[in-house]
Scaffold this motif. Structure first.
Motif, PDB file in Angstrom:
ATOM      1  N   SER A   1     -99.033  31.655 -41.477  1.00 14.90           N
ATOM      2  CA  SER A   1     -99.930  32.438 -42.321  1.00 14.90           C
ATOM      3  C   SER A   1    -101.059  33.047 -41.538  1.00 14.90           C
ATOM      4  CB  SER A   1    -100.699  31.733 -43.546  1.00 14.90           C
ATOM      5  OG  SER A   1    -101.207  32.543 -44.079  1.00 14.90           O
ATOM      6  N   GLN A   2    -100.658  33.407 -40.341  1.00 17.59           N
ATOM      7  CA  GLN A   2    -101.464  34.365 -39.256  1.00 17.59           C
ATOM      8  C   GLN A   2    -101.389  35.660 -39.262  1.00 17.59           C
ATOM      9  OE1 GLN A   2    -100.620  32.800 -35.435  1.00 17.59           O
ATOM     10  NE2 GLN A   2    -101.859  30.833 -35.586  1.00 17.59           N
ATOM     11  N   PHE A   3    -102.525  36.403 -39.554  1.00 14.95           N
ATOM     12  CA  PHE A   3    -102.590  37.947 -39.733  1.00 14.95           C
ATOM     13  C   PHE A   3    -104.165  38.357 -39.134  1.00 14.95           C
ATOM     14  CE2 PHE A   3    -100.447  36.256 -43.510  1.00 14.95           C
ATOM     15  CZ  PHE A   3     -99.228  36.848 -43.363  1.00 14.95           C
ATOM     16  N   TRP A   4    -104.095  38.788 -37.972  1.00 11.69           N
ATOM     17  CA  TRP A   4    -105.010  39.121 -37.140  1.00 11.69           C
ATOM     18  C   TRP A   4    -105.944  40.161 -37.767  1.00 11.69           C
ATOM     19  CZ3 TRP A   4    -104.501  34.824 -35.874  1.00 11.69           C
ATOM     20  CH2 TRP A   4    -103.563  34.308 -34.840  1.00 11.69           C
ATOM     21  N   TYR A   5    -107.297  40.127 -37.708  1.00 14.63           N
ATOM     22  CA  TYR A   5    -108.080  41.458 -38.074  1.00 14.63           C
ATOM     23  C   TYR A   5    -107.967  42.444 -37.370  1.00 14.63           C
ATOM     24  CZ  TYR A   5    -110.746  37.955 -40.654  1.00 14.63           C
ATOM     25  OH  TYR A   5    -111.145  36.508 -41.582  1.00 14.63           O
ATOM     26  N   SER A   6    -108.319  43.644 -37.765  1.00 21.46           N
ATOM     27  CA  SER A   6    -108.452  44.981 -36.823  1.00 21.46           C
ATOM     28  C   SER A   6    -109.459  44.539 -35.983  1.00 21.46           C
ATOM     29  CB  SER A   6    -108.590  46.149 -37.725  1.00 21.46           C
ATOM     30  OG  SER A   6    -109.750  46.073 -38.377  1.00 21.46           O
ATOM     31  N   ASP A   7    -109.346  45.634 -34.842  1.00 30.37           N
ATOM     32  CA  ASP A   7    -110.502  45.468 -33.968  1.00 30.37           C
ATOM     33  C   ASP A   7    -111.975  45.719 -34.343  1.00 30.37           C
ATOM     34  OD1 ASP A   7    -108.743  44.868 -31.847  1.00 30.37           O
ATOM     35  OD2 ASP A   7    -108.631  46.977 -31.110  1.00 30.37           O
ATOM     36  N   GLU A   8    -111.893  46.717 -35.425  1.00 32.95           N
ATOM     37  CA  GLU A   8    -113.278  47.043 -36.046  1.00 32.95           C
ATOM     38  C   GLU A   8    -113.870  46.154 -37.106  1.00 32.95           C
ATOM     39  OE1 GLU A   8    -115.887  48.033 -39.314  1.00 32.95           O
ATOM     40  OE2 GLU A   8    -113.691  47.629 -39.562  1.00 32.95           O
ATOM     41  N   THR A   9    -112.775  45.436 -37.667  1.00 30.33           N
ATOM     42  CA  THR A   9    -113.212  44.191 -38.868  1.00 30.33           C
ATOM     43  C   THR A   9    -113.633  43.103 -37.803  1.00 30.33           C
ATOM     44  OG1 THR A   9    -111.866  44.832 -40.436  1.00 30.33           O
ATOM     45  CG2 THR A   9    -112.408  42.351 -40.387  1.00 30.33           C
ATOM     46  N   ALA A  10    -112.929  42.607 -36.955  1.00 31.82           N
ATOM     47  CA  ALA A  10    -113.151  41.478 -35.815  1.00 31.82           C
ATOM     48  C   ALA A  10    -114.657  41.723 -35.248  1.00 31.82           C
ATOM     49  CB  ALA A  10    -112.408  41.297 -34.825  1.00 31.82           C
ATOM     50  N   ALA A  11    -114.992  43.021 -34.854  1.00 29.57           N
ATOM     51  CA  ALA A  11    -116.277  43.411 -34.551  1.00 29.57           C
ATOM     52  C   ALA A  11    -117.298  43.133 -35.207  1.00 29.57           C
ATOM     53  CB  ALA A  11    -116.162  44.584 -33.604  1.00 29.57           C
ATOM     54  N   ARG A  12    -116.984  43.745 -36.414  1.00 24.37           N
ATOM     55  CA  ARG A  12    -118.054  43.690 -37.361  1.00 24.37           C
ATOM     56  C   ARG A  12    -118.510  42.086 -37.963  1.00 24.37           C
ATOM     57  NH1 ARG A  12    -119.925  47.054 -41.878  1.00 24.37           N
ATOM     58  NH2 ARG A  12    -121.768  46.041 -42.592  1.00 24.37           N
ATOM     59  N   LEU A  13    -117.461  41.451 -37.995  1.00 27.09           N
ATOM     60  CA  LEU A  13    -117.791  40.104 -38.572  1.00 27.09           C
ATOM     61  C   LEU A  13    -118.475  39.201 -37.326  1.00 27.09           C
ATOM     62  CD1 LEU A  13    -114.357  39.287 -40.405  1.00 27.09           C
ATOM     63  CD2 LEU A  13    -116.502  39.911 -41.300  1.00 27.09           C
ATOM     64  N   ALA A  14    -117.903  39.682 -36.224  1.00 31.28           N
ATOM     65  CA  ALA A  14    -118.525  38.788 -35.058  1.00 31.28           C
ATOM     66  C   ALA A  14    -119.876  39.175 -34.966  1.00 31.28           C
ATOM     67  CB  ALA A  14    -118.004  39.187 -33.672  1.00 31.28           C
ATOM     68  N   GLU A  15    -120.336  40.522 -35.021  1.00 32.24           N
ATOM     69  CA  GLU A  15    -121.655  40.899 -34.829  1.00 32.24           C
ATOM     70  C   GLU A  15    -122.628  40.208 -36.069  1.00 32.24           C
ATOM     71  OE1 GLU A  15    -123.361  42.318 -32.533  1.00 32.24           O
ATOM     72  OE2 GLU A  15    -122.036  43.878 -31.534  1.00 32.24           O
ATOM     73  N   GLU A  16    -122.004  40.202 -37.228  1.00 34.90           N
ATOM     74  CA  GLU A  16    -122.764  39.710 -38.234  1.00 34.90           C
ATOM     75  C   GLU A  16    -122.918  37.961 -38.207  1.00 34.90           C
ATOM     76  OE1 GLU A  16    -124.105  38.856 -42.201  1.00 34.90           O
ATOM     77  OE2 GLU A  16    -123.959  40.654 -41.028  1.00 34.90           O
ATOM     78  N   ALA A  17    -121.988  37.380 -37.509  1.00 41.96           N
ATOM     79  CA  ALA A  17    -122.255  35.958 -37.134  1.00 41.96           C
ATOM     80  C   ALA A  17    -123.351  35.962 -36.185  1.00 41.96           C
ATOM     81  CB  ALA A  17    -120.803  35.525 -36.618  1.00 41.96           C
ATOM     82  N   ILE A  18    -123.202  36.688 -35.044  1.00 41.74           N
ATOM     83  CA  ILE A  18    -124.318  36.738 -34.121  1.00 41.74           C
ATOM     84  C   ILE A  18    -125.745  36.909 -34.473  1.00 41.74           C
ATOM     85  CG2 ILE A  18    -125.381  37.805 -31.905  1.00 41.74           C
ATOM     86  CD1 ILE A  18    -122.144  38.475 -31.144  1.00 41.74           C
ATOM     87  N   GLN A  19    -125.781  37.788 -35.599  1.00 40.05           N
ATOM     88  CA  GLN A  19    -127.227  38.350 -36.165  1.00 40.05           C
ATOM     89  C   GLN A  19    -127.586  36.965 -36.747  1.00 40.05           C
ATOM     90  OE1 GLN A  19    -127.156  41.705 -38.593  1.00 40.05           O
ATOM     91  NE2 GLN A  19    -129.153  41.402 -39.483  1.00 40.05           N
TER      92      GLN A  19
END
Length: 241
Positions: free
Chosen positions: A74-92
């Motif tokens: 059940s692996q489905f990778w995020y799009s680059d935009e979504t991965a970046a948005r979620l990563a930036e949210e986590a960093i903030q």
């Protein structure tokens, strides 16, 4: 079981060595023909090539998609935009020198590592750990922790409770049973902040289990999913509006 072993390069190498040794031994011992040995050697070489392709060099493995999706897990990778948005949210949300737990979210972890390499001010860096069932990600060394949601609190001793500033999780299955177990892990790890990504149909369960609110932001995957996907948080976030 034998078929499964035949797909493992280490086993194939031992088998090949054994058969080559037997081919040089007493004539009374059953032996493979030269053609059969050649075929086995060719098969072994192919499996070794496949294994190398599945394990990208560490310098390349932080690219989302460097490890192929395994739909059986059940692996489905995020799009680059979504991965970046979620990563930036986590960093903030983690803050300076914060710690981020990525539970079954390898594409977010990979993006965090990319962003880390681009930051010049190390005082603002965060650290992240990937909790993941897929052992291909052992390539990430000490930042990888094997995780099986069926044993939600079976974690290494060095993973202390409430030791992460923010936890981002994406349960592998859209079921109350799966989310309930992942919730135990999330609540054990987090100091308070939770960012969950799962199906829209899990909204009520996310609220009951972890007190999460659904966000307006719509996460996307590199391959479109049939189920509507959403984000959920338990803190004030730009993802909400």
């Amino acid at each position: 079981m034998l078929i499964g072993l035949l797909t493992k390069p280490d086993f194939l190498q031992l088998l090949l060595k054994f058969l080559l040794t037997m081919s040089d031994s007493d004539d009374d011992v059953p032996q493979l023909s030269a053609a059969a040995l050649a075929a086995l050697q060719e098969f072994y070489a192919e499996k070794m090539t496949e294994t190398k392709q599945e394990q990208p060099a560490l310098t390349d493995s932080y690219t989302v998609g460097s490890f192929k999706e395994d739909w059986h897990m059940s692996q489905f990778w995020y799009s680059d935009e979504t991965a970046a948005r979620l990563a930036e949210e986590a960093i903030q949300q983690a803050g300076k020198q914060g710690r981020i737990a990525c539970v079954s979210t390898p594409s977010v972890y990979q993006t965090l590592k990319q962003l880390e390499s681009q930051r010049e001010d190390e005082s603002h860096c965060v650290s992240s750990v990937l909790f993941e069932f897929d052992r291909r990600f052992t390539a990430y060394g000490h930042e990888f922790v094997f995780y099986d949601y069926n044993n939600p609190l079976c974690l290494p001793e060095h993973i202390l409770p409430q030791s992460f500033d923010v936890v981002i999780a994406d349960p592998p299955y859209l079921s109350e049973e799966c989310l309930s177990k992942v919730a135990l892990t999330v609540k054990y790890l987090t100091k308070g902040k939770i960012l969950l990504c799962t199906g829209a149909i899990m909204e009520e369960h996310a609220r009951k289990l972890m007190g999460l609110k659904i966000c307006s932001y719509l996460p996307k995957h590199s391959h479109n999913l049939a189920n509507e996907f959403r984000c959920y948080v338990n803190y004030d976030s730009s993802l909400l509006s």
